[in-house]
Design a protein around this motif. Structure first.
Motif, PDB file in Angstrom:
ATOM      1  N   GLU A  41       0.826  -1.199   0.000  1.00  0.00           N
ATOM      2  CA  GLU A  41       0.000   0.000   0.000  1.00  0.00           C
ATOM      3  C   GLU A  41       0.866   1.257   0.000  1.00  0.00           C
ATOM      4  O   GLU A  41       0.569   2.232  -0.691  1.00  0.00           O
ATOM      5  CB  GLU A  41      -0.915   0.008   1.234  1.00  0.00           C
ATOM      6  CG  GLU A  41      -1.888  -1.154   1.308  1.00  0.00           C
ATOM      7  CD  GLU A  41      -2.843  -1.211   0.132  1.00  0.00           C
ATOM      8  OE1 GLU A  41      -3.129  -0.141  -0.453  1.00  0.00           O
ATOM      9  OE2 GLU A  41      -3.301  -2.312  -0.218  1.00  0.00           O
ATOM     10  N   MET A  42       1.945   1.245   0.770  1.00  0.00           N
ATOM     11  CA  MET A  42       2.845   2.393   0.806  1.00  0.00           C
ATOM     12  C   MET A  42       3.515   2.601  -0.552  1.00  0.00           C
ATOM     13  O   MET A  42       3.709   3.739  -0.995  1.00  0.00           O
ATOM     14  CB  MET A  42       3.895   2.194   1.897  1.00  0.00           C
ATOM     15  CG  MET A  42       4.863   3.369   2.044  1.00  0.00           C
ATOM     16  SD  MET A  42       4.025   4.943   2.380  1.00  0.00           S
ATOM     17  CE  MET A  42       3.461   4.662   4.055  1.00  0.00           C
ATOM     18  N   THR A 101       2.219   1.936  -3.446  1.00  0.00           N
ATOM     19  CA  THR A 101       1.217   2.572  -4.297  1.00  0.00           C
ATOM     20  C   THR A 101       1.102   4.062  -3.974  1.00  0.00           C
ATOM     21  O   THR A 101       1.026   4.905  -4.873  1.00  0.00           O
ATOM     22  CB  THR A 101      -0.145   1.890  -4.108  1.00  0.00           C
ATOM     23  OG1 THR A 101      -0.049   0.529  -4.541  1.00  0.00           O
ATOM     24  CG2 THR A 101      -1.231   2.592  -4.909  1.00  0.00           C
ATOM     25  N   PHE A 102       1.095   4.388  -2.680  1.00  0.00           N
ATOM     26  CA  PHE A 102       1.005   5.794  -2.279  1.00  0.00           C
ATOM     27  C   PHE A 102       2.188   6.598  -2.817  1.00  0.00           C
ATOM     28  O   PHE A 102       2.018   7.725  -3.293  1.00  0.00           O
ATOM     29  CB  PHE A 102       0.957   5.906  -0.752  1.00  0.00           C
ATOM     30  CG  PHE A 102       1.043   7.315  -0.248  1.00  0.00           C
ATOM     31  CD1 PHE A 102      -0.073   8.144  -0.273  1.00  0.00           C
ATOM     32  CD2 PHE A 102       2.235   7.825   0.232  1.00  0.00           C
ATOM     33  CE1 PHE A 102       0.007   9.454   0.170  1.00  0.00           C
ATOM     34  CE2 PHE A 102       2.324   9.128   0.680  1.00  0.00           C
ATOM     35  CZ  PHE A 102       1.203   9.950   0.655  1.00  0.00           C
TER      36      PHE A 102
END
Length: 387
Positions: A227-228, A230-231
């Motif tokens: 997720e990080m 992607t961020f």
């Protein structure tokens, strides 16, 4: 050529119960024949794996590729376990090549979660598929994330051990014989977690409670890392767009500054400045710009500059004073732009009270602004002198 070990030794090594094995009706001599045939076939499978690996590496979003040829003993173990699970499933020397679809196994690793789509398209366009592609997800993954796979025609399943991976069974026919190969596509963080999980638990500690609990913590950390990642890609895109906007804004500000530097400005000049300010305002969010102006310079923001032009009358001193303030604001802003896509702010320790504007810091809607210009003491004194 390697030979298959004795039956009793094999069953003990792979923790297969003798009673369950005998119930399958399998004959050890026939399993030895499969083993020997497969040993001779492995060099051809290695060539297939190498060719497929090279094709996968040409996909732009693929970070790295790993491949392996199934170990001969593991092949025999898999045949036995499949027969134990399903008594009527017959796998012999005639059909094991088509029944065991992961004799050739490849893993295509990518960096970011969203990269899977372009990789999926390339794999689907390069090889024929034996069956519907499966996307294994974690229990609890969002409906939107699942829908993205379903819209591409993938079959979505929750993996019981909690990892995300996309599995393809591809067909390949380098000569007359057709072979199958399994391609697994996953992120680099999922690969790291699954390798640790496989090394610790597979195949004989699957139900170990302690391993399961701690590996699930590692699983969640891998998911958070994805997720990080992607961020960070979204942040990079935003900063690149912001950099382009800032360069455009700076060019427009410099053009307006040249107009302000004219000895005498007419109504057309004022109109052009106002239109320029409006165009700069539409280039993007003014939050960074307003923050920069509010930090050190006497003009709160571009919208306020526009309001100054609207309110300037025929009074010479008032007009000159307003133009000076606009020039200071624009000049300060252009000096403060960081061409790498952001702003550099003065050291807060060096700020003094005179650098902080007394006027409203934010003007959300210029159409709702007061028509009366806020005044500080110095403004009042100048107006009294002019009278």
């Amino acid at each position: 050529m390697n030979k298959l070990m004795a039956e009793s030794i094999f069953l003990k090594k792979y923790k297969i119960e003798a009673v369950a094995y005998k119930a399958t009706g399998l004959v050890w001599n026939q399993l030895e024949d499969i083993y020997n045939h497969y040993e001779l076939l492995k060099p051809e499978l290695e060539d297939i794996a190498g060719t497929m690996s090279n094709r996968l590496m040409k996909i732009s979003k693929v970070h790295s590729v790993r491949f392996r040829i199934k170990d001969s003993e593991h092949l025999i173990e898999k045949i036995i376990r499949k027969r134990i699970e399903k008594e009527d499933r017959v796998i012999g020397i005639e059909n094991y090549i088509s029944e065991i679809t992961d004799l050739v196994g490849l893993r295509a690793i990518h960096l970011f979660k969203e990269d899977w789509e372009s990789i999926h398209d390339m794999i689907s366009n390069t090889w024929d598929l034996k069956e519907t592609v499966k996307a294994y997800l974690r229990e609890g993954d969002s409906d939107a994330y699942r829908k993205a796979f379903e819209e591409k025609g993938l079959k979505v399943e929750d993996h019981k051990y909690g990892y995300r991976s996309i599995h393809y069974i591809t067909k390949t026919k380098p000569a007359k014989s057709e072979f199958f190969a399994e391609i697994q596509v996953r992120t680099i963080f999922e690969e790291g977690w699954s390798e640790i999980d496989h090394t610790v638990r597979y195949p004989y500690e699957i139900d170990n409670f302690l391993y399961k609990e701690f590996l699930m913590i590692l699983n969640r950390l891998a998911g958070s890392a994805d997720e990080m990642g992607t961020f960070i890609t979204l942040l990079r895109t935003h900063l690149e767009e912001n950099k382009t906007q800032m360069l455009t804004k700076q060019q427009e500000i410099e053009r307006l500054q040249k107009i302000l530097d004219k000895p005498n400005m007419d109504e057309d000049d004022k109109k052009e400045i106002k239109e320029g300010i409006a165009s700069v305002s539409t280039l993007g969010n003014l939050d960074f710009l307003n923050s920069s102006l509010q930090t050190s310079y006497p003009v709160p923001n571009l919208l306020h500059i526009n309001s100054i032009l609207n309110r300037t009358g025929n009074n010479t001193n008032s007009y000159t004073h307003s133009i000076n303030r606009i020039q200071n604001g624009l000049s300060g802003f252009t000096k403060n732009i960081n061409l790498h896509g952001g702003y550099s702010y003065p050291d807060s320790n060096k700020k003094n009270q005179s650098q902080i504007p007394e006027e409203p810091a934010i003007v959300p809607d210029p159409t709702k602004m007061s028509t009366k210009e806020p005044q500080n003491n110095s403004d009042k004194e100048k107006k009294n002198n002019s009278q």
